[in-house]
Design a protein around this motif. Sequence first.
Motif, mmCIF file in Angstrom:
data_model
loop_
_atom_site.group_PDB
_atom_site.id
_atom_site.type_symbol
_atom_site.label_atom_id
_atom_site.label_comp_id
_atom_site.label_asym_id
_atom_site.label_seq_id
_atom_site.Cartn_x
_atom_site.Cartn_y
_atom_site.Cartn_z
ATOM 1 N N GLY A 150 0.773 -1.238 0.000
ATOM 2 C CA GLY A 150 0.000 0.000 0.000
ATOM 3 C C GLY A 150 0.804 1.287 0.000
ATOM 4 O O GLY A 150 0.278 2.347 0.317
ATOM 5 N N ASN A 151 2.084 1.187 -0.364
ATOM 6 C CA ASN A 151 2.982 2.352 -0.351
ATOM 7 C C ASN A 151 2.914 3.106 0.976
ATOM 8 O O ASN A 151 2.924 4.332 1.028
ATOM 9 N N LYS A 152 2.834 2.332 2.066
ATOM 10 C CA LYS A 152 2.760 2.895 3.411
ATOM 11 C C LYS A 152 3.604 2.035 4.350
ATOM 12 O O LYS A 152 3.576 0.805 4.275
ATOM 13 N N PHE A 153 4.346 2.688 5.220
ATOM 14 C CA PHE A 153 5.189 1.999 6.195
ATOM 15 C C PHE A 153 4.341 1.096 7.086
ATOM 16 O O PHE A 153 3.328 1.533 7.636
ATOM 17 N N SER A 154 4.739 -0.165 7.203
ATOM 18 C CA SER A 154 3.936 -1.129 7.961
ATOM 19 C C SER A 154 4.820 -2.094 8.750
ATOM 20 O O SER A 154 6.052 -2.104 8.625
ATOM 21 N N TRP A 155 4.121 -2.923 9.525
ATOM 22 C CA TRP A 155 4.776 -3.980 10.295
ATOM 23 C C TRP A 155 5.647 -4.866 9.398
ATOM 24 O O TRP A 155 6.744 -5.294 9.798
ATOM 25 N N ALA A 156 5.214 -5.124 8.190
ATOM 26 C CA ALA A 156 5.971 -5.986 7.286
ATOM 27 C C ALA A 156 7.332 -5.375 6.945
ATOM 28 O O ALA A 156 8.336 -6.091 6.841
ATOM 29 N N ASP A 157 7.385 -4.064 6.767
ATOM 30 C CA ASP A 157 8.657 -3.398 6.466
ATOM 31 C C ASP A 157 9.628 -3.509 7.645
ATOM 32 O O ASP A 157 10.829 -3.725 7.458
ATOM 33 N N ILE A 158 9.095 -3.360 8.851
ATOM 34 C CA ILE A 158 9.928 -3.469 10.053
ATOM 35 C C ILE A 158 10.504 -4.874 10.149
ATOM 36 O O ILE A 158 11.709 -5.061 10.372
ATOM 37 N N GLN A 159 9.644 -5.868 9.964
ATOM 38 C CA GLN A 159 10.086 -7.256 10.063
ATOM 39 C C GLN A 159 11.143 -7.578 9.006
ATOM 40 O O GLN A 159 12.122 -8.269 9.285
ATOM 41 N N LEU A 160 10.934 -7.084 7.794
ATOM 42 C CA LEU A 160 11.884 -7.382 6.724
ATOM 43 C C LEU A 160 13.238 -6.752 7.008
ATOM 44 O O LEU A 160 14.280 -7.385 6.794
ATOM 45 N N LEU A 161 13.256 -5.523 7.499
ATOM 46 C CA LEU A 161 14.539 -4.903 7.833
ATOM 47 C C LEU A 161 15.244 -5.695 8.937
ATOM 48 O O LEU A 161 16.459 -5.930 8.858
ATOM 49 N N GLU A 162 14.497 -6.123 9.941
ATOM 50 C CA GLU A 162 15.110 -6.898 11.021
ATOM 51 C C GLU A 162 15.761 -8.166 10.476
ATOM 52 O O GLU A 162 16.895 -8.505 10.839
ATOM 53 N N ILE A 164 16.770 -8.767 7.382
ATOM 54 C CA ILE A 164 17.907 -8.411 6.531
ATOM 55 C C ILE A 164 19.156 -8.172 7.381
ATOM 56 O O ILE A 164 20.235 -8.713 7.107
ATOM 57 N N LEU A 165 19.028 -7.376 8.428
ATOM 58 C CA LEU A 165 20.172 -7.061 9.271
ATOM 59 C C LEU A 165 20.683 -8.302 10.004
ATOM 60 O O LEU A 165 21.895 -8.473 10.185
ATOM 61 N N THR A 166 19.763 -9.172 10.399
ATOM 62 C CA THR A 166 20.166 -10.419 11.063
ATOM 63 C C THR A 166 20.935 -11.309 10.116
ATOM 64 O O THR A 166 21.974 -11.888 10.473
ATOM 65 N N MET A 167 20.476 -11.424 8.888
ATOM 66 C CA MET A 167 21.170 -12.250 7.901
ATOM 67 C C MET A 167 22.532 -11.654 7.528
ATOM 68 O O MET A 167 23.491 -12.389 7.292
ATOM 69 N N GLU A 168 22.618 -10.339 7.507
ATOM 70 C CA GLU A 168 23.905 -9.708 7.205
ATOM 71 C C GLU A 168 24.925 -9.952 8.314
ATOM 72 O O GLU A 168 26.136 -9.961 8.045
ATOM 73 N N GLU A 169 24.464 -10.151 9.547
ATOM 74 C CA GLU A 169 25.384 -10.523 10.623
ATOM 75 C C GLU A 169 26.010 -11.887 10.353
ATOM 76 O O GLU A 169 27.143 -12.158 10.766
ATOM 77 N N LEU A 170 25.278 -12.738 9.655
ATOM 78 C CA LEU A 170 25.749 -14.088 9.359
ATOM 79 C C LEU A 170 26.521 -14.151 8.045
ATOM 80 O O LEU A 170 27.421 -14.970 7.884
ATOM 81 N N ASP A 171 26.157 -13.296 7.109
ATOM 82 C CA ASP A 171 26.783 -13.275 5.786
ATOM 83 C C ASP A 171 26.666 -11.854 5.229
ATOM 84 O O ASP A 171 25.597 -11.447 4.777
ATOM 85 N N ALA A 172 27.761 -11.127 5.273
ATOM 86 C CA ALA A 172 27.744 -9.706 4.892
ATOM 87 C C ALA A 172 27.328 -9.486 3.439
ATOM 88 O O ALA A 172 26.877 -8.396 3.083
ATOM 89 N N SER A 173 27.462 -10.519 2.610
ATOM 90 C CA SER A 173 27.152 -10.363 1.184
ATOM 91 C C SER A 173 25.776 -10.905 0.817
ATOM 92 O O SER A 173 25.469 -11.100 -0.357
ATOM 93 N N VAL A 174 24.916 -11.138 1.827
ATOM 94 C CA VAL A 174 23.647 -11.825 1.578
ATOM 95 C C VAL A 174 22.741 -11.056 0.618
ATOM 96 O O VAL A 174 21.898 -11.656 -0.064
ATOM 97 N N LEU A 175 22.919 -9.733 0.505
ATOM 98 C CA LEU A 175 22.073 -8.933 -0.395
ATOM 99 C C LEU A 175 22.726 -8.664 -1.754
ATOM 100 O O LEU A 175 22.200 -7.872 -2.536
#
Length: 222
Positions: A150-162, A164-175
Motif C-alpha cells: 500500500g505504499n505505506k510503512f507497515s509492520w511488514a517493512d519493520i520485520q523485513l529490515l530486522e 535483513i540485518l540479522t542475515m547480514e550478521e551471518l553473511d555480509a554479502s547476503v544482499l
Amino acid sequence: MAAKPKLWYFHGRGRMESIRWLLAAAGVEFEEEFLETREQYEKLQKDGRLLFGQVPLVEIDGMELTQTRAILSYLAAKYNLHGKDLKETVRIDMYADGTLDLMLMVALAAFKHPEEKEESLALAVKKAKTRYFPVFEKILKDHGEDFLVGNKFSWADIQLLEVILTMEELDASVLSDFPLLKEFKTRISNIPTIKKFLQPGSQRKPPPDSHYVEVVRNILQF
C-alpha cells in the motif's frame, strides 16, 4: 498519562526482539523486566500471568499479552502499522509471518551443539537467499513503491529490515543479488525512529552469546 508498555523476557533477542523493533519503530517508549532466575519465571506462572506458560509477556493497555504473533498483530493495529483494509492487512501479516519463520530458525540455532548450530545458520542464510529474499525483491520490483504494501510503512517493512540485518550478521554479502532490497534497507534504516533504534545504547539486543544461552537453559530447564 498512560503507563509505558512493559516487556518480560530474557536479556536477549529471542521471540521478544521483533516486539521491541515494532514498538521502537512506532516511537513508543517501553520498559523491560529481564528474567534472570528460575524463581522469577515460576512466580509469573504461579500468578497466572503466562497464559500458556510461556514468555514473551507484554503488559499494555491494562492487559497481559502472551504469544508473539498475537502481540505483534495487536501492536501493529494499535500504532497504525497495519493495512487500510483487510486485503492489505492479510498481505502484511503474510509477509511478516514469512520473515518470523526465518528469524525463528536463527533464534533456535543458538541452543544447538556448535556443529549443528553452524549448519542451522548456514541453512537459514541459504533459505534467505533462495526462498525469502527473491520473494521480497520481486514484490518491490512488481509494484515499484517504497514499502511492501500500500505504499505505506507497515509492520511488514519493520520485520523485513530486522531479518535483513540479522542475515547480514551471518553473511555480509547476503544482499549481493538483491539491489532493490539494498535500497529498501537504506531507506527503512533512515526512518528516524528506526535510525534511533539502530544506534548504540538503544534497547536493541545483540546476537545471543553463551551467557544468554546458559541463562535461558537454566530458567526453562531444558
